[in-house]
Design a protein around this motif. Structure first.
Motif, PDB file in Angstrom:
ATOM      1  N   ILE A   1       5.281  15.979   4.907  1.00  0.00           N
ATOM      2  CA  ILE A   1       5.880  17.085   4.171  1.00  0.00           C
ATOM      3  C   ILE A   1       5.668  18.350   5.005  1.00  0.00           C
ATOM      4  CG2 ILE A   1       5.944  18.342   1.983  1.00  0.00           C
ATOM      5  CD1 ILE A   1       6.415  15.236   1.772  1.00  0.00           C
ATOM      6  N   PRO A   2       6.705  18.811   5.727  1.00  0.00           N
ATOM      7  CA  PRO A   2       6.542  20.016   6.554  1.00  0.00           C
ATOM      8  C   PRO A   2       6.518  21.278   5.696  1.00  0.00           C
ATOM      9  CG  PRO A   2       8.787  19.194   6.729  1.00  0.00           C
ATOM     10  CD  PRO A   2       8.035  18.227   5.853  1.00  0.00           C
ATOM     11  N   ILE A   3       5.505  22.106   5.922  1.00  0.00           N
ATOM     12  CA  ILE A   3       5.345  23.350   5.176  1.00  0.00           C
ATOM     13  C   ILE A   3       5.209  24.477   6.196  1.00  0.00           C
ATOM     14  CG2 ILE A   3       3.945  24.641   3.526  1.00  0.00           C
ATOM     15  CD1 ILE A   3       2.927  21.835   2.553  1.00  0.00           C
TER      16      ILE A   3
ATOM     17  N   LEU B   1       0.503  16.201  -2.957  1.00  0.00           N
ATOM     18  CA  LEU B   1       0.034  15.957  -1.593  1.00  0.00           C
ATOM     19  C   LEU B   1      -1.305  15.236  -1.691  1.00  0.00           C
ATOM     20  CD1 LEU B   1       0.677  19.368   0.219  1.00  0.00           C
ATOM     21  CD2 LEU B   1       2.049  17.284   0.349  1.00  0.00           C
ATOM     22  N   ASP B   2      -1.525  14.296  -0.795  1.00  0.00           N
ATOM     23  CA  ASP B   2      -2.815  13.623  -0.721  1.00  0.00           C
ATOM     24  C   ASP B   2      -3.750  14.328   0.252  1.00  0.00           C
ATOM     25  OD1 ASP B   2      -2.214  11.320  -2.440  1.00  0.00           O
ATOM     26  OD2 ASP B   2      -0.781  10.805  -0.872  1.00  0.00           O
TER      27      ASP B   2
ATOM     28  N   MET C   1       0.843  -1.186   0.000  1.00  0.00           N
ATOM     29  CA  MET C   1       0.000   0.000   0.000  1.00  0.00           C
ATOM     30  C   MET C   1       0.886   1.247   0.000  1.00  0.00           C
ATOM     31  SD  MET C   1      -2.986   0.837   2.693  1.00  0.00           S
ATOM     32  CE  MET C   1      -3.524   2.477   2.957  1.00  0.00           C
ATOM     33  N   GLU C   2       0.563   2.164  -0.883  1.00  0.00           N
ATOM     34  CA  GLU C   2       1.344   3.403  -0.993  1.00  0.00           C
ATOM     35  C   GLU C   2       1.065   4.318   0.195  1.00  0.00           C
ATOM     36  OE1 GLU C   2       1.685   7.120  -4.076  1.00  0.00           O
ATOM     37  OE2 GLU C   2       1.060   5.177  -4.851  1.00  0.00           O
ATOM     38  N   ARG C   3       2.121   4.914   0.721  1.00  0.00           N
ATOM     39  CA  ARG C   3       1.961   5.832   1.845  1.00  0.00           C
ATOM     40  C   ARG C   3       1.334   7.133   1.379  1.00  0.00           C
ATOM     41  NH1 ARG C   3       7.794   5.636   4.595  1.00  0.00           N
ATOM     42  NH2 ARG C   3       8.154   6.891   2.774  1.00  0.00           N
ATOM     43  N   LEU C   4       0.478   7.703   2.218  1.00  0.00           N
ATOM     44  CA  LEU C   4      -0.127   8.994   1.920  1.00  0.00           C
ATOM     45  C   LEU C   4       0.883  10.098   2.188  1.00  0.00           C
ATOM     46  CD1 LEU C   4      -3.674   8.696   3.517  1.00  0.00           C
ATOM     47  CD2 LEU C   4      -3.091   8.640   1.094  1.00  0.00           C
ATOM     48  N   ARG C   5       0.889  11.110   1.317  1.00  0.00           N
ATOM     49  CA  ARG C   5       1.748  12.283   1.497  1.00  0.00           C
ATOM     50  C   ARG C   5       0.913  13.372   2.157  1.00  0.00           C
ATOM     51  NH1 ARG C   5       6.364  13.255  -1.172  1.00  0.00           N
ATOM     52  NH2 ARG C   5       5.714  15.346  -1.705  1.00  0.00           N
ATOM     53  N   ILE C   6       1.282  13.700   3.395  1.00  0.00           N
ATOM     54  CA  ILE C   6       0.521  14.670   4.177  1.00  0.00           C
ATOM     55  C   ILE C   6       1.354  15.925   4.376  1.00  0.00           C
ATOM     56  CG2 ILE C   6      -0.597  15.127   6.387  1.00  0.00           C
ATOM     57  CD1 ILE C   6      -1.137  12.167   6.623  1.00  0.00           C
ATOM     58  N   GLY C   7       0.818  17.048   3.921  1.00  0.00           N
ATOM     59  CA  GLY C   7       1.468  18.345   4.126  1.00  0.00           C
ATOM     60  C   GLY C   7       1.054  18.921   5.466  1.00  0.00           C
ATOM     61  N   ILE C   8       2.003  19.049   6.378  1.00  0.00           N
ATOM     62  CA  ILE C   8       1.732  19.652   7.689  1.00  0.00           C
ATOM     63  C   ILE C   8       2.055  21.136   7.578  1.00  0.00           C
ATOM     64  CG2 ILE C   8       2.282  19.636  10.152  1.00  0.00           C
ATOM     65  CD1 ILE C   8       1.060  16.998   9.186  1.00  0.00           C
TER      66      ILE C   8
ATOM     67  N   ARG D   1       4.838  19.827  15.810  1.00  0.00           N
ATOM     68  CA  ARG D   1       5.814  18.849  16.307  1.00  0.00           C
ATOM     69  C   ARG D   1       5.103  17.645  16.918  1.00  0.00           C
ATOM     70  NH1 ARG D   1       9.928  20.184  21.226  1.00  0.00           N
ATOM     71  NH2 ARG D   1      10.870  18.143  21.394  1.00  0.00           N
ATOM     72  N   SER D   2       4.090  17.880  17.718  1.00  0.00           N
ATOM     73  CA  SER D   2       3.344  16.791  18.346  1.00  0.00           C
ATOM     74  C   SER D   2       2.620  15.932  17.317  1.00  0.00           C
ATOM     75  CB  SER D   2       2.320  17.348  19.343  1.00  0.00           C
ATOM     76  OG  SER D   2       2.969  18.004  20.391  1.00  0.00           O
ATOM     77  N   ILE D   3       1.995  16.572  16.359  1.00  0.00           N
ATOM     78  CA  ILE D   3       1.251  15.831  15.333  1.00  0.00           C
ATOM     79  C   ILE D   3       2.194  14.984  14.493  1.00  0.00           C
ATOM     80  CG2 ILE D   3      -0.074  16.122  13.197  1.00  0.00           C
ATOM     81  CD1 ILE D   3      -1.386  18.570  14.684  1.00  0.00           C
ATOM     82  N   ILE D   4       3.306  15.555  14.093  1.00  0.00           N
ATOM     83  CA  ILE D   4       4.267  14.815  13.272  1.00  0.00           C
ATOM     84  C   ILE D   4       4.772  13.586  14.015  1.00  0.00           C
ATOM     85  CG2 ILE D   4       6.579  14.934  12.248  1.00  0.00           C
ATOM     86  CD1 ILE D   4       5.829  17.886  11.469  1.00  0.00           C
ATOM     87  N   ARG D   5       5.006  13.723  15.298  1.00  0.00           N
ATOM     88  CA  ARG D   5       5.465  12.582  16.107  1.00  0.00           C
ATOM     89  C   ARG D   5       4.438  11.458  16.144  1.00  0.00           C
ATOM     90  NH1 ARG D   5       8.317  15.332  21.359  1.00  0.00           N
ATOM     91  NH2 ARG D   5      10.311  15.718  20.355  1.00  0.00           N
ATOM     92  N   MET D   6       3.155  11.810  16.064  1.00  0.00           N
ATOM     93  CA  MET D   6       2.098  10.807  16.175  1.00  0.00           C
ATOM     94  C   MET D   6       1.788  10.108  14.850  1.00  0.00           C
ATOM     95  SD  MET D   6       1.539  10.830  19.350  1.00  0.00           S
ATOM     96  CE  MET D   6       0.226   9.654  19.354  1.00  0.00           C
TER      97      MET D   6
END
Length: 139
Positions: free
Chosen positions: A39-41, A90-91, A1-8, A25-30
């Motif tokens: 993808i940090p923006i 980005l997905d 399964m392909e990983r979703l690309r999430i822009g934070i 920072r907290s969300i990315i860790r989770m």
């Protein structure tokens, strides 16, 4: 399964800029790295969208002063089109912005205009919830 690309999407022009960095920072860790490409923006205090080098590393290490310096000193703006300085496909967008210019429907409207799904309330709900007078009238 392909990983979703999430822009934070974090930072922003509001007085709650620093809180946004902590939240991102907290969300990315989770987020499970086996399921998601993060993808940090960053958005500088001046409102310039950036994809700073090493943003994820700086967020993880809590080096917010250095991250803010990079957000303010980088000359590249966010580019959604393919290319070496782009965010790429980005997905999903995950706006982690607090206060005006992010939590008030402005970024949600931008994401809807771009046709990009995002986490959280929509434009109207976000805008109304930021205006306490209108919110009380609706209740």
């Amino acid at each position: 399964m392909e990983r979703l690309r999430i822009g934070i999407i974090f930072g922003g022009r509001s007085g709650e800029h620093d809180v946004s960095l902590l939240s991102a920072r907290s969300i990315i860790r989770m987020l499970d790295p086996s399921r998601y490409d993060v993808i940090p923006i960053g958005i500088s205090r001046e409102g310039v969208w950036k994809k700073p080098p090493q943003a994820l590393e700086l967020l993880e290490q809590g080096r917010f002063a250095e991250l803010e310096e990079r957000l303010n000193s980088e000359t590249r703006a966010l580019v959604l089109d393919p290319g070496p300085d782009s965010v790429g496909r980005l997905d999903l967008a995950f706006p982690v912005l607090h206060g005006p210019y992010g939590e008030d429907g402005t970024v949600q409207g931008f994401l809807e205009l771009a046709g990009l799904p995002y986490v959280g309330a929509g434009v109207a709900g976000s805008a109304v919830s930021m205006d306490k007078t209108i919110m009380k009238r609706l209740f």
